[in-house]
Design a protein around this motif. Sequence first.
Motif, PDB file in Angstrom:
ATOM      1  N   GLU A  86      54.917  97.676  -7.319  1.00 48.59           N
ATOM      2  CA  GLU A  86      54.896  96.129  -8.070  1.00 48.59           C
ATOM      3  C   GLU A  86      53.406  95.606  -7.685  1.00 48.59           C
ATOM      4  N   GLN A  87      53.134  95.948  -6.551  1.00 47.95           N
ATOM      5  CA  GLN A  87      52.083  95.364  -5.712  1.00 47.95           C
ATOM      6  C   GLN A  87      50.476  95.954  -6.155  1.00 47.95           C
ATOM      7  N   HIS A  88      50.794  96.849  -6.753  1.00 47.07           N
ATOM      8  CA  HIS A  88      49.689  97.861  -7.638  1.00 47.07           C
ATOM      9  C   HIS A  88      50.137  97.589  -9.051  1.00 47.07           C
ATOM     10  N   ALA A  89      51.001  96.558  -9.415  1.00 50.06           N
ATOM     11  CA  ALA A  89      50.659  96.630 -11.092  1.00 50.06           C
ATOM     12  C   ALA A  89      51.325  98.334 -11.656  1.00 50.06           C
ATOM     13  N   LEU A  90      51.530  98.270 -10.976  1.00 49.75           N
ATOM     14  CA  LEU A  90      51.709  99.931 -12.024  1.00 49.75           C
ATOM     15  C   LEU A  90      53.564 100.117 -12.173  1.00 49.75           C
ATOM     16  N   VAL A  91      54.376  98.942 -11.304  1.00 50.18           N
ATOM     17  CA  VAL A  91      55.704  98.195 -12.525  1.00 50.18           C
ATOM     18  C   VAL A  91      54.857  96.647 -12.444  1.00 50.18           C
ATOM     19  N   ARG A  92      56.286  96.587 -13.752  1.00 51.02           N
ATOM     20  CA  ARG A  92      56.666  95.400 -13.710  1.00 51.02           C
ATOM     21  C   ARG A  92      57.854  94.775 -13.680  1.00 51.02           C
ATOM     22  N   ARG A  93      59.064  94.231 -12.921  1.00 47.51           N
ATOM     23  CA  ARG A  93      60.561  93.352 -13.795  1.00 47.51           C
ATOM     24  C   ARG A  93      60.197  92.461 -14.438  1.00 47.51           C
ATOM     25  N   ASP A  94      61.087  92.241 -15.656  1.00 45.80           N
ATOM     26  CA  ASP A  94      61.280  91.439 -16.419  1.00 45.80           C
ATOM     27  C   ASP A  94      62.407  91.110 -15.948  1.00 45.80           C
ATOM     28  N   LEU A  95      62.262  89.501 -16.978  1.00 43.54           N
ATOM     29  CA  LEU A  95      63.673  88.647 -16.043  1.00 43.54           C
ATOM     30  C   LEU A  95      64.837  88.598 -15.911  1.00 43.54           C
ATOM     31  N   GLY A  96      65.140  89.772 -16.625  1.00 44.09           N
ATOM     32  CA  GLY A  96      66.204  90.093 -16.608  1.00 44.09           C
ATOM     33  C   GLY A  96      67.150  91.207 -15.405  1.00 44.09           C
ATOM     34  N   GLY A  97      65.607  91.706 -14.559  1.00 40.51           N
ATOM     35  CA  GLY A  97      65.628  92.403 -13.362  1.00 40.51           C
ATOM     36  C   GLY A  97      65.659  94.122 -13.469  1.00 40.51           C
ATOM     37  N   ARG A  98      65.201  93.544 -15.097  1.00 40.88           N
ATOM     38  CA  ARG A  98      64.290  95.166 -15.317  1.00 40.88           C
ATOM     39  C   ARG A  98      63.718  95.805 -15.554  1.00 40.88           C
ATOM     40  N   THR A 116      67.246  99.530 -14.962  1.00 32.73           N
ATOM     41  CA  THR A 116      67.581  98.752 -13.682  1.00 32.73           C
ATOM     42  C   THR A 116      67.882  99.402 -12.153  1.00 32.73           C
ATOM     43  N   VAL A 117      67.852  98.510 -11.662  1.00 38.23           N
ATOM     44  CA  VAL A 117      67.541  99.054 -10.143  1.00 38.23           C
ATOM     45  C   VAL A 117      68.445 100.245  -9.788  1.00 38.23           C
ATOM     46  N   THR A 118      69.785 100.019 -10.045  1.00 44.03           N
ATOM     47  CA  THR A 118      71.526 100.625 -11.032  1.00 44.03           C
ATOM     48  C   THR A 118      71.159 102.153 -11.320  1.00 44.03           C
ATOM     49  N   GLU A 119      69.900 101.965 -12.588  1.00 49.68           N
ATOM     50  CA  GLU A 119      69.702 103.083 -12.957  1.00 49.68           C
ATOM     51  C   GLU A 119      68.774 104.055 -12.121  1.00 49.68           C
ATOM     52  N   LEU A 120      67.839 103.209 -11.447  1.00 49.81           N
ATOM     53  CA  LEU A 120      67.447 103.994 -11.378  1.00 49.81           C
ATOM     54  C   LEU A 120      68.181 104.669  -9.735  1.00 49.81           C
TER      55      LEU A 120
END
Length: 213
Positions: free
Chosen positions: A50-62, A27-31
Amino acid sequence: MTAETSQTLDRGLRVLKLLADTDHGLTVTELSNKLGVNRTVVYRLLATLEQHALVRRDLGGRARVGLGVLRLGRQVHPLVREAALPALRSLAEDIGATAHLTLVDGTEALAVAVVEPTWTDYHVAYRAGFRHPLDRGAAGRAILAARLQPMNEPGYTLTQGELEAGASGAAAPLLGVTGVEGSVGVVMLADAVPERVGPRVVDAAKEVAEALR
């Protein structure tokens, strides 16, 4: 951090490394806690990645590693191959057998570099791109053995006739190379691998590992 480095880039790379080390995402808090920066900074880092597709976030925000990393990863094999070739050439010429560098690709062993000896009358034909199960052949078995004892001094694995009738193999795992799981080995037309081959393969694996660090 030195004057020549970018703090933002450093943080972004640290985010990717943290996400790569977890199967369930962060999560954002954990990071934020792991990086020691506030949540706003983490949001900006994730948005850029995310713009470079190097990270994605799921529906739970992780946040998790994105598929864009795979596109970068495809360029790794040629670089690894180039770094390994000098040690493989030396091994093939010394032993008089086909030398190879094999990496893990999913559940399979994939030969990414192969060098054949120049002075022998005959040798095993073994091609880059050849795949086989990890639990068959010396190359795959050496990798599996290293998984069971990752902190031990590298040994070698011997097999006979598992991938090709009449062919024997010897391989040693690559150790201490971040992000690379593989082995270095030889395959030869023989009923048994000569005694000196195992230790020589271990030395070659160490040479390749040093070249990749």
